[in-house]
Design an enzyme around this catalytic site. Sequence first.
Site, PDB file in Angstrom:
ATOM      1  N   ASP A 299      22.948 -25.702 -10.215  1.00 15.57           N
ATOM      2  CA  ASP A 299      24.062 -24.886  -9.729  1.00 15.57           C
ATOM      3  C   ASP A 299      25.365 -25.670  -9.715  1.00 15.57           C
ATOM      4  O   ASP A 299      26.428 -25.105  -9.482  1.00 15.57           O
ATOM      5  CB  ASP A 299      23.765 -24.285  -8.348  1.00 15.57           C
ATOM      6  CG  ASP A 299      23.567 -25.333  -7.261  1.00 15.57           C
ATOM      7  OD1 ASP A 299      23.404 -26.526  -7.595  1.00 15.57           O
ATOM      8  OD2 ASP A 299      23.553 -24.961  -6.079  1.00 15.57           O
TER       9      ASP A 299
ATOM     10  N   SER B 244      17.299 -29.163  -4.638  1.00 12.80           N
ATOM     11  CA  SER B 244      18.441 -29.613  -5.429  1.00 12.80           C
ATOM     12  C   SER B 244      18.190 -31.000  -6.013  1.00 12.80           C
ATOM     13  O   SER B 244      17.283 -31.184  -6.818  1.00 12.80           O
ATOM     14  CB  SER B 244      19.713 -29.577  -4.581  1.00 12.80           C
ATOM     15  OG  SER B 244      20.850 -29.837  -5.362  1.00 12.80           O
TER      16      SER B 244
ATOM     17  N   ASP C 257      22.863 -30.827 -11.857  1.00 16.77           N
ATOM     18  CA  ASP C 257      21.985 -31.333 -10.804  1.00 16.77           C
ATOM     19  C   ASP C 257      20.618 -30.660 -10.916  1.00 16.77           C
ATOM     20  O   ASP C 257      20.364 -29.885 -11.844  1.00 16.77           O
ATOM     21  CB  ASP C 257      22.612 -31.157  -9.425  1.00 16.77           C
ATOM     22  CG  ASP C 257      22.760 -29.710  -8.997  1.00 16.77           C
ATOM     23  OD1 ASP C 257      22.668 -28.815  -9.854  1.00 16.77           O
ATOM     24  OD2 ASP C 257      22.983 -29.462  -7.797  1.00 16.77           O
TER      25      ASP C 257
ATOM     26  N   ASP D 186      18.855 -28.259  -9.453  1.00 15.70           N
ATOM     27  CA  ASP D 186      18.685 -26.807  -9.528  1.00 15.70           C
ATOM     28  C   ASP D 186      19.779 -26.153 -10.364  1.00 15.70           C
ATOM     29  O   ASP D 186      19.887 -24.927 -10.409  1.00 15.70           O
ATOM     30  CB  ASP D 186      18.612 -26.181  -8.135  1.00 15.70           C
ATOM     31  CG  ASP D 186      19.848 -26.432  -7.277  1.00 15.70           C
ATOM     32  OD1 ASP D 186      20.535 -27.443  -7.513  1.00 15.70           O
ATOM     33  OD2 ASP D 186      20.109 -25.645  -6.353  1.00 15.70           O
TER      34      ASP D 186
END
Length: 454
Positions: A247, A99, A243, A245
């Site tokens: 999501d 992340s 962010d 990744d």
Amino acid sequence: MAADLSQIVKAYDVRGVVPDQWDESLAELFGAAFAQVTGAGAIVVGHDMRPSSPGLSRAFGRGAAARGVDVTEIGLCSTDQLYYASGAFGLPGAMFTASHNPAKYNGIKMCRAGAAPVGQDTGLTEIRELVEKWLDSSAPEPAQTPGTITQRETLYDYAAYLRSLVDLTSIRTLKVVVDAGNGMGGHTVPTVFAGLPIDLVPMYFELDGTFPNHEANPLDPANIVDLQKRVREEGADIGIAFDGDADRCFVVDGQGDPVSPSAITALVAARELGKNGGRGTVIHNLITSWSVPEVVREHGGTPVRTRVGHSFIKAEMARTGAIFGGEHSAHYYFKEFWNADTGMLAALHVLAALGGQDQPLSRLVAEYDRYVGSGEINSTVDDQKARLAAVKAAYQGVEGLELDELDGLTVSAADWWFNVRPSNTEPLLRLNAEAKDEAAMAKIRDEVLAIIRG
């Protein structure tokens, strides 16, 4: 390698420094364990743009294939794109990402078929135990017939599916600045936004897992400064930050001012309830704004309050059949997306709401942002239990106050509330407070902080 799995297997995922804490040989064992615990005949695997991600992802796939499982590699993807593949294909999945953590970190987010979460209580403990056993003894026995490993492109199908859930074809043209933070938003946004009435201004779309411009965590105010400035310079209608990744999404208005994730939760909840004839359950955690349950009730829905953490949100989504869920951390969950979180779908809802009328975003979200919040304030303490007990003692029995301990301690009055909860991983107490005006919020915030830090 000699690995201490207690340091890298967290409550919801695997995460640690590569190669110091884990490497490809360990990823291969995790793949074998994931195959055994899920009992699946096939899985899907994807990864983000970190330098270590492709190798770790391939190793995981090899471990699963050696146990007789067919592996579909979807390559570079956002975490919600992996969830899409898990849901659309009906397969368990593994996403390699850390992340917003620094480049030296990597991790695995795992799910069962239909994007159902794998956490400590839903398979992650068993996976860890298997890997530890194999580390102590010998590698798992390979299957007589190994599984296949194939590649499949999912980006265009993912984008088409999201656009099928939100109609943006008739909105007014919007100028949209998107800060991908050198993360996976730079991969997904151009395809998702293609052909829509959007004048896209990209920022940091180059995939670079070393994060050369800023940390890919938009909840930290320092990481949206560039976005805020660019929105003002461009005279844009809205700014969106993803962010690492992709999501989670964070929104700023046309003046470059941050929009509370609680306001976004309320706005999207109202839209989802509207689509559902004014009926449905909406999940929110206990540190989202009072605005959220108020808006949900006003639009005919039923709000359900949960503990903080995506596993609790997803469990309640499944239990109640909820149509939507939102968190203060800018995670947004949709029944239409297999109860999984997708910042991209939330962003499309905000763009549809903004472009479907003529007001600026600041005015549009004002009805969903009714209170003044402190944000999360962390305090390092010597004894979490003792300091939490001191806070409880200060407010227990006071007329007009309600106390509950669903997650830490929440104290509610007529015009303010606060929650104090302990960190699971650090010697911290986390305070969130909200009130009807700035003065009342500051008063209760400072009062509680004095007790916590006393």
